[in-house]
Enzyme design. Sequence first.
Site, PDB file in Angstrom:
ATOM      1  N   LYS A 126     -71.658  65.844  19.593  1.00 38.75           N
ATOM      2  CA  LYS A 126     -72.948  66.340  20.707  1.00 38.75           C
ATOM      3  C   LYS A 126     -73.593  67.427  20.430  1.00 38.75           C
ATOM      4  CE  LYS A 126     -74.328  64.363  24.639  1.00 38.75           C
ATOM      5  NZ  LYS A 126     -74.368  62.998  25.011  1.00 38.75           N
ATOM      6  N   ASP A 166     -80.482  62.916  25.408  1.00 41.22           N
ATOM      7  CA  ASP A 166     -79.304  63.030  26.502  1.00 41.22           C
ATOM      8  C   ASP A 166     -80.438  63.708  27.561  1.00 41.22           C
ATOM      9  OD1 ASP A 166     -76.394  62.650  27.156  1.00 41.22           O
ATOM     10  OD2 ASP A 166     -77.109  64.602  28.046  1.00 41.22           O
TER      11      ASP A 166
HETATM   12  P1  NDP Z   1     -82.559  62.507  32.287  1.00 43.62           P
HETATM   13  O1  NDP Z   1     -82.794  63.901  31.693  1.00 43.62           O
HETATM   14  O2  NDP Z   1     -83.483  61.481  31.679  1.00 43.62           O
HETATM   15  O3  NDP Z   1     -82.264  62.358  33.686  1.00 43.62           O
HETATM   16  C1  NDP Z   1     -81.247  63.245  34.527  1.00 43.62           C
HETATM   17  C2  NDP Z   1     -81.412  62.922  35.865  1.00 43.62           C
HETATM   18  O4  NDP Z   1     -80.316  63.371  36.544  1.00 43.62           O
HETATM   19  C3  NDP Z   1     -82.581  63.550  36.422  1.00 43.62           C
HETATM   20  O5  NDP Z   1     -83.070  62.713  37.419  1.00 43.62           O
HETATM   21  C4  NDP Z   1     -82.146  64.883  37.023  1.00 43.62           C
HETATM   22  O6  NDP Z   1     -82.946  65.440  37.857  1.00 43.62           O
HETATM   23  C5  NDP Z   1     -80.769  64.389  37.483  1.00 43.62           C
HETATM   24  N1  NDP Z   1     -79.768  65.699  37.761  1.00 43.62           N
HETATM   25  C6  NDP Z   1     -79.320  65.892  39.016  1.00 43.62           C
HETATM   26  N2  NDP Z   1     -78.683  67.060  38.763  1.00 43.62           N
HETATM   27  C7  NDP Z   1     -78.542  67.216  37.470  1.00 43.62           C
HETATM   28  C8  NDP Z   1     -77.851  68.431  36.855  1.00 43.62           C
HETATM   29  N3  NDP Z   1     -77.146  69.228  37.437  1.00 43.62           N
HETATM   30  N4  NDP Z   1     -78.036  68.399  35.636  1.00 43.62           N
HETATM   31  C9  NDP Z   1     -78.719  67.498  35.003  1.00 43.62           C
HETATM   32  N5  NDP Z   1     -79.497  66.279  35.490  1.00 43.62           N
HETATM   33  C10 NDP Z   1     -79.257  66.409  36.893  1.00 43.62           C
HETATM   34  O7  NDP Z   1     -80.958  62.060  31.330  1.00 43.62           O
HETATM   35  P2  NDP Z   1     -80.604  60.888  31.046  1.00 43.62           P
HETATM   36  O8  NDP Z   1     -80.807  59.669  32.167  1.00 43.62           O
HETATM   37  O9  NDP Z   1     -80.610  60.392  29.585  1.00 43.62           O
HETATM   38  O10 NDP Z   1     -78.825  61.201  31.273  1.00 43.62           O
HETATM   39  C11 NDP Z   1     -78.242  61.010  32.711  1.00 43.62           C
HETATM   40  C12 NDP Z   1     -76.581  60.973  32.388  1.00 43.62           C
HETATM   41  O11 NDP Z   1     -76.552  59.994  31.309  1.00 43.62           O
HETATM   42  C13 NDP Z   1     -76.211  62.215  31.651  1.00 43.62           C
HETATM   43  O12 NDP Z   1     -74.762  62.457  32.000  1.00 43.62           O
HETATM   44  C14 NDP Z   1     -75.954  61.800  30.152  1.00 43.62           C
HETATM   45  O13 NDP Z   1     -75.098  62.485  29.489  1.00 43.62           O
HETATM   46  C15 NDP Z   1     -75.563  59.999  30.355  1.00 43.62           C
HETATM   47  N6  NDP Z   1     -75.927  59.218  29.172  1.00 43.62           N
HETATM   48  C16 NDP Z   1     -77.278  59.430  28.635  1.00 43.62           C
HETATM   49  C17 NDP Z   1     -77.439  58.335  27.810  1.00 43.62           C
HETATM   50  C18 NDP Z   1     -78.767  58.203  27.047  1.00 43.62           C
HETATM   51  O14 NDP Z   1     -79.021  57.253  26.312  1.00 43.62           O
HETATM   52  N7  NDP Z   1     -79.764  58.723  27.521  1.00 43.62           N
HETATM   53  C19 NDP Z   1     -76.313  57.520  27.196  1.00 43.62           C
HETATM   54  C20 NDP Z   1     -75.059  57.667  27.649  1.00 43.62           C
HETATM   55  C21 NDP Z   1     -74.769  58.726  28.859  1.00 43.62           C
HETATM   56  P3  NDP Z   1     -83.917  66.400  37.334  1.00 43.62           P
HETATM   57  O15 NDP Z   1     -84.959  65.933  36.851  1.00 43.62           O
HETATM   58  O16 NDP Z   1     -84.218  67.162  38.760  1.00 43.62           O
HETATM   59  O17 NDP Z   1     -83.082  67.655  36.622  1.00 43.62           O
HETATM   60  O1  2IT Z   2     -73.799  60.161  25.957  1.00 42.54           O
HETATM   61  C1  2IT Z   2     -74.475  59.356  24.885  1.00 42.54           C
HETATM   62  O2  2IT Z   2     -73.814  58.513  24.560  1.00 42.54           O
HETATM   63  C2  2IT Z   2     -75.852  59.533  24.557  1.00 42.54           C
HETATM   64  N1  2IT Z   2     -76.364  60.423  25.133  1.00 42.54           N
HETATM   65  C3  2IT Z   2     -76.316  58.612  23.654  1.00 42.54           C
HETATM   66  C4  2IT Z   2     -76.016  59.183  22.208  1.00 42.54           C
HETATM   67  C5  2IT Z   2     -76.801  58.387  20.948  1.00 42.54           C
HETATM   68  O3  2IT Z   2     -76.345  58.998  19.837  1.00 42.54           O
HETATM   69  O4  2IT Z   2     -77.399  57.485  21.136  1.00 42.54           O
END
Ligand code: NDP
Ligand code: 2IT
Length: 444
Positions: A126, A166
């Site tokens: 990561k 992420d």
């Molecule tokens: P994004 O940046 O697309 O979205 C994050 C969302 O969470 C936003 O709506 C954000 O609001 C909100 N949020 C609220 N509080 C917080 C905070 N303290 N810190 C960060 N964000 C906050 O991210 P993802 O949707 O990609 O990721 C969301 C979660 O899913 C994370 O935990 C990530 O690690 C996990 N994840 C993501 C994957 C992926 O493929 N993208 C895969 C597996 C897990 P605001 O815009 O106001 O900051």
């Molecule tokens: O937390 C996760 O699994 C991710 N942000 C996606 C990682 C990836 O390599 O697609």
Amino acid sequence: MSYVDEVLARVQKQNADQPEFLQAVKEVLESLRVVIEADEEKYRKEALLERLTTPERQILFRVPWVDDKGQVQVNNAYRIQFNSAIGPYKGGLRFHPSVNLSIIKFLGFEQVFKNSLTGLPIGGGKGGSDFDPKGKSDREVMAFCQAFMTELYKYIGKDEDVPAGDIGVGGREIGFLYGQYKKITGLYEGVLTGKGLTYGGSLARTEATGYGLLYITNALLKDHGTSLEGKTVVVSGAGNVATYAIQKAQQLGAKVVTCSDSNGWIYDPDGIDVALLKEVKEVKRARLTEYKAARPSAEYHEGKGVWTVKCDVALPCATQNELGLDDAKALVANGVMAVCEGANMPTTLEATQYLQDNGVLFICGKASNAGGVATSALEMSQNSERLHWTFEEVDSKLQGIMENIYKNISEAAKKYGMEGNYVAGANIAGFLKVVNAMEAQGIV
Ligand code: NDP
Ligand code: 2IT
């Protein structure tokens, strides 16, 4: 003292200033107790748990870049290459002001087990930076991404370490990062996933984490004699994972009534309008107040609150530790049946315990959000064979992978006498494959 307790004490001592990392390690090692204690002397002699909880390599670097006013800015950046026993390091990059070593290490540690659960050949890593993309111009984001890759390129490669998105890293950022990698190295290779469709990206990668979360949630409900049809679902977040979780939940017949960002949350009794949510978040990069402005029937509330809404299924899809003990109590009081994590470690240890003690079906993120990284591995396969698969092909593989994860974590929980404890099942099933590979490869 038991070997697990010895290692927990050692990790605690060595990482006393890293609460998120300690939380993630504690959860995993507590689950592994039953496996380790069955062969404690062997594992102690191999220092297996010390090796498992210490990253193979940690890269810390500075990122200097110039903002639109001509001012030089400096950010801290990280890539933690945690474990390569079963494949090249694989895991996302997070750009958010809260990013620090503890957060990137917890994410890298969880990624090791998650990637193992996908059944695909990917190790765990990561990275990220405390850079905040919010409010920055496209040129500033490009300048940052180029400066970030100018250092990172030395440590990654299609067979070494393959980053992805992420929080704060989506299609725009991956494009800038990929362009700079290609410019510096001259290589057109699958070194990043989540790429655009015109330059090596996979169909369905954008949707994969959210869709995968719903595929496993559906498998869980089916196994317990019900389905998503007609259920009320509460989602937190409004980013990549939340958006496509909402979309798939609706396709499967559920009604999703909430979403949130870091400023506030929406309650939409008619069901979230996904097209509008995408317009507000993906196109305008705006706040949820704009969703409310365009949809008067919805309510907007400042601050936190989605867990107070009555629901059958709750899907935390924002960030770590967003669902605490009081939130778990509110969910249970309102009769929640299942909680499945879209985010990484969104539920605190106390809240997880409370949900499990109160009979709530609970799947932890390393199993339930594995669809994103699994589809990244499918993108790597397509890049290697220089072919593109159809949306349906990728989506059906994703569905099969998520159903398989559900089966494996349920069986592991049952085999070790903890039927229905999907946290233990996920940690044990993920661990067994990694450990087998580590032992086979000797002391390296
Ligand atoms: P994004 O940046 O697309 O979205 C994050 C969302 O969470 C936003 O709506 C954000 O609001 C909100 N949020 C609220 N509080 C917080 C905070 N303290 N810190 C960060 N964000 C906050 O991210 P993802 O949707 O990609 O990721 C969301 C979660 O899913 C994370 O935990 C990530 O690690 C996990 N994840 C993501 C994957 C992926 O493929 N993208 C895969 C597996 C897990 P605001 O815009 O106001 O900051
Ligand atoms: O937390 C996760 O699994 C991710 N942000 C996606 C990682 C990836 O390599 O697609």
